[in-house]
Design a protein around this motif. Structure first.
Motif, PDB file in Angstrom:
ATOM      1  N   VAL A   1       8.745   0.845  -0.321  1.00  0.00           N
ATOM      2  CA  VAL A   1       9.386   0.168   0.805  1.00  0.00           C
ATOM      3  C   VAL A   1       9.833  -1.254   0.461  1.00  0.00           C
ATOM      4  N   GLU A   2       9.091  -1.957  -0.409  1.00  0.00           N
ATOM      5  CA  GLU A   2       9.430  -3.350  -0.683  1.00  0.00           C
ATOM      6  C   GLU A   2      10.758  -3.504  -1.424  1.00  0.00           C
TER       7      GLU A   2
ATOM      8  N   VAL B   1       1.053  -1.568   4.557  1.00  0.00           N
ATOM      9  CA  VAL B   1       2.119  -1.086   5.446  1.00  0.00           C
ATOM     10  C   VAL B   1       2.020   0.432   5.535  1.00  0.00           C
ATOM     11  N   PRO B   2       2.543   1.040   6.598  1.00  0.00           N
ATOM     12  CA  PRO B   2       2.488   2.499   6.724  1.00  0.00           C
ATOM     13  C   PRO B   2       3.370   3.189   5.692  1.00  0.00           C
ATOM     14  N   GLY B   3       3.060   4.461   5.452  1.00  0.00           N
ATOM     15  CA  GLY B   3       3.942   5.300   4.658  1.00  0.00           C
ATOM     16  C   GLY B   3       3.538   5.444   3.207  1.00  0.00           C
TER      17      GLY B   3
ATOM     18  N   SER C   1       0.834  -1.205   0.000  1.00  0.00           N
ATOM     19  CA  SER C   1       0.000   0.000   0.000  1.00  0.00           C
ATOM     20  C   SER C   1       0.867   1.252   0.000  1.00  0.00           C
ATOM     21  N   ALA C   2       2.072   1.169   0.578  1.00  0.00           N
ATOM     22  CA  ALA C   2       2.964   2.322   0.604  1.00  0.00           C
ATOM     23  C   ALA C   2       3.420   2.708  -0.802  1.00  0.00           C
TER      24      ALA C   2
ATOM     25  N   LEU D   1      11.797   2.021 -13.686  1.00  0.00           N
ATOM     26  CA  LEU D   1      10.807   1.022 -14.105  1.00  0.00           C
ATOM     27  C   LEU D   1      10.512  -0.046 -13.042  1.00  0.00           C
ATOM     28  N   LYS D   2      11.042   0.089 -11.820  1.00  0.00           N
ATOM     29  CA  LYS D   2      10.842  -0.913 -10.785  1.00  0.00           C
ATOM     30  C   LYS D   2       9.659  -0.525  -9.898  1.00  0.00           C
TER      31      LYS D   2
END
Length: 249
Positions: free
Chosen positions: A163-164, A157-159, A129-130, A215-216
């Motif tokens: 993050v992943e 996840v927050p933010g 979700s971040a 592109l990631k």
């Protein structure tokens, strides 16, 4: 299983795509195995040159327009395909190949996976979700939806950040059974901007990901410990050193 120490969030969406590059089905639970999500992209449309229908053209795949107009879901392990007209055809029906050929405008058959994998890269695809919030904050007038990225798992996840991307090489324990190892960043293509269901074409999505994230967007993971993941399962982050494993995806 070694117990990880850092809680990060919960599973907010689970998706499976019975037929590669068709719209999929949202699930309450998914069985994870060495290949990935049970039944995920187990079937594909195959053309007369033995290439599989996709949203892009590669050595294995052929871009076939119209696949996003079709939606597939399982009924007793048989994919059922809904056409734009609303008509549904079972994957084991003698009529399925002709109906798909007429719908897509070229000779195709519905093929079950054999020696050549239907998967693009890693077995399991996940986003957070971040990351979606990061994209929404940059493109506030654009329709951002997890469905554009065709994940198996969406983790809340927050933010508002990618993050992943920091999880590469680390382990995720999902629910009570499953352990995943994050093994690669997902490189996006034009599919993320394409029209699908009620989502309009949005070229700015791919442009922004290209400019700001090379592109990631999202990551691939492999299944270290199989089991079943459920909606709202907790997700915790480990250090990636639980046991000796074969080479990564």
């Amino acid at each position: 299983m070694k117990v990880p120490v850092t809680p990060i969030g919960t599973v907010s969406e689970l998706w499976r795509y019975p037929v590669k590059s068709m719209l999929g089905e949202r699930c309450e639970a998914l069985r994870m195995e060495a290949r990935g999500v049970e039944g995920d992209r187990l079937f594909a449309v195959r053309d007369s040159k033995e290439k599989f229908g996709s949203g892009k053209s590669t050595r294995r795949f052929r871009k076939i327009e119209g696949l996003f107009r079709l939606q597939a879901s399982y009924h007793h392990q048989v994919p059922h395909i809904r056409l734009p007209s609303g008509h549904v055809v079972a994957g084991d029906s003698p009529a399925v190949h002709q109906m798909l050929s007429e719908e897509l405008g070229l000779p195709v058959v519905l093929a079950r996976e054999e020696a050549i994998s239907h998967l693009d890269a890693g077995p399991v695809h996940l986003i957070t979700s971040a990351s979606l919030a990061w994209l929404s904050s940059a493109l506030p007038s654009v329709s951002i939806d997890a469905r554009r990225f065709r994940p198996n798992l969406v983790i809340d996840v927050p933010g508002a950040d990618l993050v992943e991307q920091a999880w590469l090489g680390k382990r995720l324990c999902v629910g009570k059974e499953v352990e995943l190892e994050v093994c690669a960043a997902t490189e996006r293509c034009g599919m993320v901007a394409s029209t699908q269901s009620d989502l309009p074409e949005e070229p700015s999505i791919l442009r922004h990901i290209a400019r700001q994230a090379d592109l990631k967007f999202g990551v691939y993971a492999r299944v270290v410990v199989p089991g079943t993941v459920h909606f709202h399962d907790s997700v915790v982050l480990g250090n990636g050193e639980t046991r000796d494993l074969p080479p990564r995806c």
